[in-house]
Design a protein around this motif. Sequence first.
Motif, PDB file in Angstrom:
ATOM      1  N   SER A 118     -19.054  35.604 -95.182  1.00  0.00           N
ATOM      2  CA  SER A 118     -19.363  36.703 -96.086  1.00  0.00           C
ATOM      3  C   SER A 118     -20.536  37.503 -95.545  1.00  0.00           C
ATOM      4  N   THR A 119     -20.437  38.838 -95.627  1.00  0.00           N
ATOM      5  CA  THR A 119     -21.519  39.708 -95.166  1.00  0.00           C
ATOM      6  C   THR A 119     -22.287  40.332 -96.327  1.00  0.00           C
ATOM      7  N   VAL A 120     -22.057  39.840 -97.536  1.00  0.00           N
ATOM      8  CA  VAL A 120     -22.715  40.402 -98.729  1.00  0.00           C
ATOM      9  C   VAL A 120     -24.088  39.759 -98.897  1.00  0.00           C
ATOM     10  N   PRO A 121     -25.177  40.528 -98.790  1.00  0.00           N
ATOM     11  CA  PRO A 121     -26.515  39.977 -98.996  1.00  0.00           C
ATOM     12  C   PRO A 121     -26.852  39.860-100.469  1.00  0.00           C
ATOM     13  N   ALA A 122     -28.068  39.442-100.751  1.00  0.00           N
ATOM     14  CA  ALA A 122     -28.469  39.201-102.138  1.00  0.00           C
ATOM     15  C   ALA A 122     -28.429  40.464-102.992  1.00  0.00           C
ATOM     16  N   ASN A 123     -28.636  41.630-102.392  1.00  0.00           N
ATOM     17  CA  ASN A 123     -28.640  42.857-103.193  1.00  0.00           C
ATOM     18  C   ASN A 123     -27.233  43.366-103.502  1.00  0.00           C
ATOM     19  N   GLY A 124     -26.205  42.697-102.958  1.00  0.00           N
ATOM     20  CA  GLY A 124     -24.825  43.021-103.285  1.00  0.00           C
ATOM     21  C   GLY A 124     -24.171  44.092-102.438  1.00  0.00           C
ATOM     22  N   ASP A 125     -24.820  44.551-101.364  1.00  0.00           N
ATOM     23  CA  ASP A 125     -24.206  45.542-100.481  1.00  0.00           C
ATOM     24  C   ASP A 125     -22.848  45.054 -99.971  1.00  0.00           C
ATOM     25  N   ASN A 134     -20.435  49.794-104.809  1.00  0.00           N
ATOM     26  CA  ASN A 134     -19.364  50.201-103.893  1.00  0.00           C
ATOM     27  C   ASN A 134     -19.355  51.710-103.655  1.00  0.00           C
ATOM     28  N   LEU A 135     -20.516  52.340-103.735  1.00  0.00           N
ATOM     29  CA  LEU A 135     -20.649  53.759-103.428  1.00  0.00           C
ATOM     30  C   LEU A 135     -20.854  53.928-101.926  1.00  0.00           C
ATOM     31  N   GLN A 136     -19.997  54.709-101.298  1.00  0.00           N
ATOM     32  CA  GLN A 136     -20.084  54.883 -99.855  1.00  0.00           C
ATOM     33  C   GLN A 136     -21.336  55.675 -99.476  1.00  0.00           C
ATOM     34  N   GLY A 137     -21.867  55.362 -98.283  1.00  0.00           N
ATOM     35  CA  GLY A 137     -23.045  56.054 -97.790  1.00  0.00           C
ATOM     36  C   GLY A 137     -24.325  55.687 -98.490  1.00  0.00           C
ATOM     37  N   THR A 138     -24.368  54.522 -99.134  1.00  0.00           N
ATOM     38  CA  THR A 138     -25.557  54.105 -99.878  1.00  0.00           C
ATOM     39  C   THR A 138     -26.030  52.696 -99.524  1.00  0.00           C
ATOM     40  N   GLY A 139     -25.323  51.997 -98.641  1.00  0.00           N
ATOM     41  CA  GLY A 139     -25.738  50.652 -98.250  1.00  0.00           C
ATOM     42  C   GLY A 139     -27.027  50.672 -97.444  1.00  0.00           C
ATOM     43  N   THR A 140     -27.815  49.617 -97.558  1.00  0.00           N
ATOM     44  CA  THR A 140     -29.163  49.625 -96.977  1.00  0.00           C
ATOM     45  C   THR A 140     -29.469  48.435 -96.080  1.00  0.00           C
ATOM     46  N   THR A 141     -28.511  47.546 -95.864  1.00  0.00           N
ATOM     47  CA  THR A 141     -28.860  46.255 -95.257  1.00  0.00           C
ATOM     48  C   THR A 141     -28.132  45.985 -93.950  1.00  0.00           C
TER      49      THR A 141
END
Length: 385
Positions: free
Chosen positions: A66-73, A108-115
């Motif tokens: 899984s590539t989902v970090p704690a912030n849910g990206d 799940n908004l595109q162009g908003t991931g930070t990690t």
Amino acid sequence: MRILGIFTFDGKNVPLARRAAMSHWQKALTVFVVVTGTTGIGIAQDHDRDHDRDDAFLPSPVRVVSTVPANGDVNPYGVAFVPRDFPTGSGPLLHGDILVSNFNNSLNLQGTGTTIVRVPKSGPATLFFQGSAGIGLSTALGTLRSGFVVVGNAPSVDGTSATAGPGSLLVINNQGKLIQTITSAWIQSPWDMALVDRGDRAIAFVTNALTGTVSRLDFSVSSGGLKLLKATTIASGYVHRGDPVTFFVAPTGLVYDARRDVLYVASTGDNAVYKVWDAADRKSDGGIGSIVYEDNVHLHGALGLAEAPNGHLLVTNNDGINPDPNQPSEIVEFTKEGEFVKEISVDPAQGGSFGLAVRTTEDQAFFAAVDDNTSTLIVWTLNLD
């Protein structure tokens, strides 16, 4: 019953004339399918292994992380290995780690991931870097031996391409700290990148989603970061537009062949792979370049691009162009002469295949590809001679 993994590079569907010339790397890889159900686990395997008596009989299992970090990206895009010459010890990264950048936030908004997450050789992914809100980390991800990780960001205000901004290249040190943000007129929503490491110099070839161009950014590299020396548009004219599903349809994947000074460009909207000659020295715009691979049977929105140890090119497909429900989320292997070799699927649904990377050691190759549908990284370990 659920299929966990499928992988094949045995060369059996290749004409005999080509098969005879194929490298041992391609012939030796086995195909296996792991199936779970009420009866347990079974492995179906190619038994034509007489020519590899010194190899292990059992294949390495496919690893899914899984590539989902704690912030849910979610929506993993970029994939990059931490190479052997990357300085480690002062930070969390180790040689052979895999870095994965996330494009969407927890909504799940595109162009908003930070990690950016770190996937070690074993165990779950951990957070390596977290940027400011809404930056949208793209497939443009690479490392430099000076100890820097470089990643592109293609931000959006509301998760749509209508509010997409030009973005930048972020320079992160080996401790996961942002030290530099590089903006330029030649950076217009960097969608992917090929990073060429020359020690105290570096070249970043960048595909720009907003303009349908490829920029070459020439940098000097020091302990303090990167300094942009010059920038050139070396290719242009690729289909580029916003898309409600894929965010952008634009030129994406890049592979640089240093021996030939050729840059390979995967253009999603053109559903093709091109090559641009004299990429590192070109002083003018070469247009779209020369066609390498155009195949509506196997290509369904050519996207991410990587080079295999046998010299072949691997391209992912986002199914946004020429979709085929019988060929979902495909990775296609083809020669640099434009001959189809193989294809595999990373997900039974469409739209899951995006970033990928390959790392080779003396006796093994590691192939990593993301599945956007499940927010996971799939890793294959392949034996070499």
